[in-house]
Design a protein around this motif. Structure first.
Motif, PDB file in Angstrom:
ATOM      1  N   ASP A   1       0.901  -1.216  -0.132  1.00 25.20           N
ATOM      2  CA  ASP A   1       0.006   0.028  -0.099  1.00 25.20           C
ATOM      3  C   ASP A   1       0.818   1.277   0.028  1.00 25.20           C
ATOM      4  O   ASP A   1       0.421   2.197  -0.771  1.00 25.20           O
ATOM      5  CB  ASP A   1      -0.904  -0.022   0.902  1.00 25.20           C
ATOM      6  CG  ASP A   1      -1.874  -1.147   1.166  1.00 25.20           C
ATOM      7  OD1 ASP A   1      -2.215  -1.569   0.231  1.00 25.20           O
ATOM      8  OD2 ASP A   1      -2.479  -1.287   2.341  1.00 25.20           O
TER       9      ASP A   1
ATOM     10  N   GLN B   1       0.809   4.387  -2.457  1.00 20.92           N
ATOM     11  CA  GLN B   1       0.604   5.796  -2.020  1.00 20.92           C
ATOM     12  C   GLN B   1       1.725   7.045  -1.896  1.00 20.92           C
ATOM     13  O   GLN B   1       1.487   8.046  -2.367  1.00 20.92           O
ATOM     14  CB  GLN B   1      -0.090   5.617  -0.397  1.00 20.92           C
ATOM     15  CG  GLN B   1      -1.067   4.773  -0.369  1.00 20.92           C
ATOM     16  CD  GLN B   1      -1.415   4.508   1.024  1.00 20.92           C
ATOM     17  OE1 GLN B   1      -0.668   4.408   1.658  1.00 20.92           O
ATOM     18  NE2 GLN B   1      -2.870   4.179   1.204  1.00 20.92           N
TER      19      GLN B   1
ATOM     20  N   CYS C   1       1.894  10.749  -4.195  1.00 21.98           N
ATOM     21  CA  CYS C   1       2.005  11.986  -3.524  1.00 21.98           C
ATOM     22  C   CYS C   1       2.859  12.928  -4.274  1.00 21.98           C
ATOM     23  O   CYS C   1       3.686  12.596  -4.672  1.00 21.98           O
ATOM     24  CB  CYS C   1       2.634  11.522  -2.005  1.00 21.98           C
ATOM     25  SG  CYS C   1       2.680  12.970  -1.075  1.00 21.98           S
TER      26      CYS C   1
ATOM     27  N   GLU D   1      -8.971   1.084  -2.046  1.00 21.86           N
ATOM     28  CA  GLU D   1     -10.218   1.717  -1.154  1.00 21.86           C
ATOM     29  C   GLU D   1     -10.183   1.118   0.293  1.00 21.86           C
ATOM     30  O   GLU D   1     -10.529   1.638   1.292  1.00 21.86           O
ATOM     31  CB  GLU D   1     -11.583   1.378  -1.753  1.00 21.86           C
ATOM     32  CG  GLU D   1     -11.890   2.054  -3.115  1.00 21.86           C
ATOM     33  CD  GLU D   1     -13.193   1.771  -3.749  1.00 21.86           C
ATOM     34  OE1 GLU D   1     -14.029   1.031  -2.967  1.00 21.86           O
ATOM     35  OE2 GLU D   1     -13.503   2.394  -4.593  1.00 21.86           O
TER      36      GLU D   1
ATOM     37  N   THR E   1      -5.123   1.547   4.451  1.00 17.46           N
ATOM     38  CA  THR E   1      -5.132   2.646   5.756  1.00 17.46           C
ATOM     39  C   THR E   1      -4.408   3.981   5.004  1.00 17.46           C
ATOM     40  O   THR E   1      -3.243   3.643   4.235  1.00 17.46           O
ATOM     41  CB  THR E   1      -4.289   2.072   6.656  1.00 17.46           C
ATOM     42  OG1 THR E   1      -4.790   0.905   7.063  1.00 17.46           O
ATOM     43  CG2 THR E   1      -4.072   3.181   7.713  1.00 17.46           C
ATOM     44  N   PRO E   2      -4.811   5.016   5.279  1.00 18.43           N
ATOM     45  CA  PRO E   2      -4.196   6.014   4.530  1.00 18.43           C
ATOM     46  C   PRO E   2      -3.028   6.464   5.088  1.00 18.43           C
ATOM     47  O   PRO E   2      -2.298   5.862   6.418  1.00 18.43           O
ATOM     48  CB  PRO E   2      -5.078   7.421   5.340  1.00 18.43           C
ATOM     49  CG  PRO E   2      -6.478   6.702   5.622  1.00 18.43           C
ATOM     50  CD  PRO E   2      -6.110   5.372   5.936  1.00 18.43           C
ATOM     51  N   LEU E   3      -1.880   6.883   4.292  1.00 15.23           N
ATOM     52  CA  LEU E   3      -0.554   6.932   4.636  1.00 15.23           C
ATOM     53  C   LEU E   3       0.019   7.223   5.723  1.00 15.23           C
ATOM     54  O   LEU E   3       0.811   6.841   6.324  1.00 15.23           O
ATOM     55  CB  LEU E   3       0.039   7.780   3.354  1.00 15.23           C
ATOM     56  CG  LEU E   3       1.581   7.624   3.088  1.00 15.23           C
ATOM     57  CD1 LEU E   3       2.183   6.229   3.051  1.00 15.23           C
ATOM     58  CD2 LEU E   3       2.133   8.582   1.896  1.00 15.23           C
ATOM     59  N   HIS E   4      -0.770   8.471   6.105  1.00 12.22           N
ATOM     60  CA  HIS E   4      -0.185   8.806   7.533  1.00 12.22           C
ATOM     61  C   HIS E   4      -1.266   8.671   8.678  1.00 12.22           C
ATOM     62  O   HIS E   4      -1.231   9.588   9.778  1.00 12.22           O
ATOM     63  CB  HIS E   4      -0.055  10.585   7.407  1.00 12.22           C
ATOM     64  CG  HIS E   4       1.161  10.827   6.144  1.00 12.22           C
ATOM     65  ND1 HIS E   4       2.216  10.605   6.224  1.00 12.22           N
ATOM     66  CD2 HIS E   4       0.721  11.421   5.111  1.00 12.22           C
ATOM     67  CE1 HIS E   4       2.986  11.060   5.222  1.00 12.22           C
ATOM     68  NE2 HIS E   4       1.821  11.533   4.418  1.00 12.22           N
ATOM     69  N   THR E   5      -1.709   7.537   8.710  1.00 13.61           N
ATOM     70  CA  THR E   5      -2.497   6.992   9.694  1.00 13.61           C
ATOM     71  C   THR E   5      -1.907   5.955  10.585  1.00 13.61           C
ATOM     72  O   THR E   5      -1.606   5.015   9.865  1.00 13.61           O
ATOM     73  CB  THR E   5      -3.873   6.716   9.197  1.00 13.61           C
ATOM     74  OG1 THR E   5      -4.548   7.766   8.645  1.00 13.61           O
ATOM     75  CG2 THR E   5      -4.746   6.291  10.386  1.00 13.61           C
TER      76      THR E   5
ATOM     77  N   SER F   1       3.650   6.281   9.993  1.00 13.11           N
ATOM     78  CA  SER F   1       4.076   7.696   9.649  1.00 13.11           C
ATOM     79  C   SER F   1       4.780   8.325  10.524  1.00 13.11           C
ATOM     80  O   SER F   1       4.560   8.411  11.856  1.00 13.11           O
ATOM     81  CB  SER F   1       2.877   8.432   9.287  1.00 13.11           C
ATOM     82  OG  SER F   1       3.349   9.584   8.639  1.00 13.11           O
TER      83      SER F   1
ATOM     84  N   ASP G   1       0.742  10.635  13.439  1.00 13.02           N
ATOM     85  CA  ASP G   1      -0.653  10.489  13.918  1.00 13.02           C
ATOM     86  C   ASP G   1      -0.740  10.316  15.310  1.00 13.02           C
ATOM     87  O   ASP G   1      -0.808   9.450  15.909  1.00 13.02           O
ATOM     88  CB  ASP G   1      -1.366   9.126  13.115  1.00 13.02           C
ATOM     89  CG  ASP G   1      -2.682   9.258  13.705  1.00 13.02           C
ATOM     90  OD1 ASP G   1      -3.174   9.935  14.202  1.00 13.02           O
ATOM     91  OD2 ASP G   1      -3.162   8.157  13.369  1.00 13.02           O
TER      92      ASP G   1
END
Length: 324
Positions: free
Chosen positions: A155, A159, A163, A187, A190-194, A237, A242
């Motif tokens: 992932d 991502q 960016c 979809e 997990t979001p990159l910076h979470t 991240s 986070d």
């Protein structure tokens, strides 16, 4: 599919290169050889020399070339062969790559990814095992992330390439051969910076990242046998961090241990400890404890097992925290 972290990164690169012909790779021995850790294996054969470039031994040249390519609309991915070799390229990273978007008032973006195998645990010689994350996390303009599982490897590389800001992707080299399930579903990612809570617990929060994530889960499993609940948080991240997820966990458990391979002084653990003191002080029932590498140069390979934080050292910190 079940695959190793190295294979997952390889598949993530392949997917990104098939999707966008502006994605190209630069690095030492990444072409015909497929990289020292075989992360780029097979990509030269599929995409050819113009997109998988075997670079000379010169990290400053690799990063500088990537900056020029990004200015012309490409999305270059640089591989630094080993963590200790990145320092000749730090000038380009810190003074150019990290600052150009700010310097141009946002008119020029530099979508460059710098992949760095980092950390210890493989018995390597001098300059082949380092933890340079604090240098980059301290530099405004850079995003810094680290994967711990094959799923995150797959992932995160995609991502990071998507960016528009420069991203340093730290890959824990001793986990390259760890296996896990990988699902190719953007979809679901997990979001990159979470950050992510990998294991729930009520007694103490254990925050870590990269190579020590598996070690932290092993600690939690041992503690569970003794009736203690450790909540394991994988930061993922490092810039930005986070902290919201960390604060929420600490407010539930009341205790915090932070573990990383890098040396103690001025490390990520200090930043997390200070932030928790600022924002979750009244939830704490004990001081924040850090478990890290020592404030010495990285040791010879025969001593690295004593230098790196392991299950026993982390559980000792857990015991000290729970004794307050």
């Amino acid at each position: 599919m079940t695959m190793t972290l190295a294979r997952a990164l390889n598949e993530g690169l392949r997917t990104a290169m098939r999707r966008d012909d502006k994605v190209m790779l630069l690095g030492e021995d990444i072409g015909r050889l497929g990289g020292v850790f075989r992360v780029t294996d097979g990509l030269y054969e599929e995409f050819g020399g113009p997109r998988v470039v075997d670079a000379p031994l010169g990290e400053a040249g690799i990063i500088g070339t990537a900056i020029g390519l990004a200015m012309r609309g490409y999305r270059p991915v640089c591989e630094i062969q080993f963590d200790g070799f990145v320092f000749p390229g730090v000038n380009q990273i810190v003074t150019q790559l990290a600052k150009y978007r700010h310097r141009s008032e946002g008119s020029v973006t530099l979508p460059v990814v710098i992949r760095i195998p980092y950390g210890g645990g493989i018995g390597a010689v001098e300059h082949h095992s380092e933890s340079p994350e604090s240098y980059f996390a301290h530099t405004p303009g850079l995003k810094v992330v680290t994967c711990a599982t094959p799923q995150d490897g797959y992932d995160m590389i995609g991502q990071a390439i998507a960016c528009d800001d420069p991203v340093v992707l730290l890959e824990p080299k001793r986990r390259y051969w760890d296996k896990g399930d990988v699902e190719a579903d953007a979809e679901r990612a997990t979001p990159l910076h979470t950050a992510r809570v990998l294991r729930d617990g009520d007694d103490l929060t254990l925050v870590t990242y990269g190579p020590l994530v598996r070690t932290a889960l092993e600690c939690a499993a041992v503690a569970a046998e003794e009736g203690r609940g450790i909540e394991v948080v994988d930061l993922r991240s490092l810039a930005p961090i986070d902290l919201t997820t960390v604060y929420a966990s600490v407010r539930r458990t009341g205790r915090l241990v932070v573990a990383h391979e890098a040396s103690l002084s001025h490390g990520l653990g200090a930043e997390i400890a200070a932030s928790v003191q600022d924002h979750a002080f009244f939830a704490l029932e004990a001081p924040v404890i850090r478990v890290t590498g020592y404030d010495t140069p990285y040791p010879p390979s025969r001593l690295e097992e004593n230098w790196l934080p392991g299950v026993e050292r982390i559980l000792d910190a857990v015991d000290r925290s729970l004794s307050y």
